[in-house]
Design a protein around this motif. Sequence first.
Motif, PDB file in Angstrom:
ATOM      1  N   ALA A  34       0.682  -0.755  -0.059  1.00 51.33           N
ATOM      2  CA  ALA A  34      -0.330  -0.251  -0.236  1.00 51.33           C
ATOM      3  C   ALA A  34       0.767   1.319   0.359  1.00 51.33           C
ATOM      4  O   ALA A  34       0.458   1.978  -0.705  1.00 51.33           O
ATOM      5  N   ALA A  35       2.143   1.109   0.732  1.00 51.92           N
ATOM      6  CA  ALA A  35       2.882   2.568   0.466  1.00 51.92           C
ATOM      7  C   ALA A  35       3.382   2.518  -0.781  1.00 51.92           C
ATOM      8  O   ALA A  35       3.601   4.098  -0.639  1.00 51.92           O
ATOM      9  N   ALA A  36       4.199   1.767  -0.962  1.00 51.67           N
ATOM     10  CA  ALA A  36       4.236   1.549  -2.578  1.00 51.67           C
ATOM     11  C   ALA A  36       3.862   2.146  -3.027  1.00 51.67           C
ATOM     12  O   ALA A  36       4.226   2.685  -3.995  1.00 51.67           O
ATOM     13  N   TYR A 104      -0.387  12.002   4.617  1.00 49.91           N
ATOM     14  CA  TYR A 104      -2.133  11.171   5.025  1.00 49.91           C
ATOM     15  C   TYR A 104      -2.170   9.690   4.171  1.00 49.91           C
ATOM     16  O   TYR A 104      -2.462   9.310   4.955  1.00 49.91           O
ATOM     17  N   GLY A 105      -1.391   9.614   3.571  1.00 54.90           N
ATOM     18  CA  GLY A 105      -1.613   8.129   3.139  1.00 54.90           C
ATOM     19  C   GLY A 105      -0.862   6.877   3.952  1.00 54.90           C
ATOM     20  O   GLY A 105      -1.276   6.179   4.359  1.00 54.90           O
ATOM     21  N   LEU A 106       0.292   7.548   4.286  1.00 55.37           N
ATOM     22  CA  LEU A 106       1.341   6.395   5.342  1.00 55.37           C
ATOM     23  C   LEU A 106       0.341   6.752   6.562  1.00 55.37           C
ATOM     24  O   LEU A 106       0.784   6.354   7.044  1.00 55.37           O
ATOM     25  N   ALA A 131      -5.725  -4.277   2.085  1.00 53.65           N
ATOM     26  CA  ALA A 131      -5.889  -4.901   0.731  1.00 53.65           C
ATOM     27  C   ALA A 131      -6.832  -3.113   0.015  1.00 53.65           C
ATOM     28  O   ALA A 131      -6.670  -3.096  -0.980  1.00 53.65           O
ATOM     29  N   PHE A 132      -7.450  -3.219   1.214  1.00 56.02           N
ATOM     30  CA  PHE A 132      -8.553  -2.107   0.407  1.00 56.02           C
ATOM     31  C   PHE A 132      -7.814  -0.422  -0.181  1.00 56.02           C
ATOM     32  O   PHE A 132      -9.057   0.085  -0.696  1.00 56.02           O
ATOM     33  N   LEU A 133      -6.828  -0.847   1.300  1.00 54.06           N
ATOM     34  CA  LEU A 133      -6.063   0.797   1.078  1.00 54.06           C
ATOM     35  C   LEU A 133      -5.788   1.061   0.040  1.00 54.06           C
ATOM     36  O   LEU A 133      -5.248   1.427  -1.061  1.00 54.06           O
ATOM     37  N   ILE A 134      -5.174  -0.129  -1.580  1.00 52.56           N
ATOM     38  CA  ILE A 134      -4.368  -0.166  -2.547  1.00 52.56           C
ATOM     39  C   ILE A 134      -5.247   0.313  -3.551  1.00 52.56           C
ATOM     40  O   ILE A 134      -4.576   1.551  -3.646  1.00 52.56           O
ATOM     41  N   PRO A 135      -6.432  -0.097  -4.217  1.00 49.50           N
ATOM     42  CA  PRO A 135      -7.156   0.238  -5.076  1.00 49.50           C
ATOM     43  C   PRO A 135      -7.948   1.870  -5.023  1.00 49.50           C
ATOM     44  O   PRO A 135      -7.667   2.894  -5.502  1.00 49.50           O
ATOM     45  N   PHE A 136      -8.240   1.864  -2.953  1.00 51.40           N
ATOM     46  CA  PHE A 136      -9.511   2.858  -2.510  1.00 51.40           C
ATOM     47  C   PHE A 136      -8.927   3.811  -1.929  1.00 51.40           C
ATOM     48  O   PHE A 136      -9.647   4.358  -1.389  1.00 51.40           O
ATOM     49  N   GLY A 137      -7.633   4.333  -2.077  1.00 53.09           N
ATOM     50  CA  GLY A 137      -6.373   4.978  -0.764  1.00 53.09           C
ATOM     51  C   GLY A 137      -6.155   6.141  -1.153  1.00 53.09           C
ATOM     52  O   GLY A 137      -7.084   6.415  -2.550  1.00 53.09           O
ATOM     53  N   VAL A 138      -5.593   6.532  -0.963  1.00 55.76           N
ATOM     54  CA  VAL A 138      -4.543   7.860  -1.105  1.00 55.76           C
ATOM     55  C   VAL A 138      -4.256   7.977  -2.429  1.00 55.76           C
ATOM     56  O   VAL A 138      -4.293   9.013  -3.099  1.00 55.76           O
TER      57      VAL A 138
END
Length: 201
Positions: A34-36, A104-106, A131-138
Amino acid sequence: MAGPAARETQLSGSPHFEPKAFVAALPLLVCLLAAAFLSVRISRGIYLGDEGVACVEAWRVTQGQVPVADFFDIIPPGSFYVLGGVFRLLGPTILASRLLGLAYGLLLVALVYALAARFARHPVARALALAFLIPFGVGAWPFPSHHWAVDLCQLAALWLLLKGTDSPSAWWPALGGLAAGAGAWCMQDQGGYAILAVSLL
């Protein structure tokens, strides 16, 4: 032809896959992914809608203008003051805005990880929450949107209030209340609904 003892020696001396270790590390691996993803999307083109509003209103704050008195927006000014502070430190640039979006994302990844660790015992369940943060996150909007600001405040408020149930100190729920109020100052409807929901609970 090697006998059973020789084959057993070969197997015991060779590296082998440990499913339990992989499953245990899965939430951390998803965190890193997610961070990457956030860092890859930071150079996307400018979003003239919300990103333009965030940058212009934050720049106005740095000029000493006061929301409602000098300019009006339907969004409460909480997130503008945060970005305005970053502009004062780094200058009013898109790069400064995107760096705050990355922060914010981190922070969102870290808070979701902390909450998932509290509620989900199995590593796979925690990994799914992240895992939901990967396509729908910041990474979807790689700038410091008021949506991400209110999400951060709400997740922080929930974590702090839950922390208060484990400790006799009154500081945890007090800080949780401040975080919930800050969420309403970033986005009135979503922040207000969260305060109502927590109050009912």
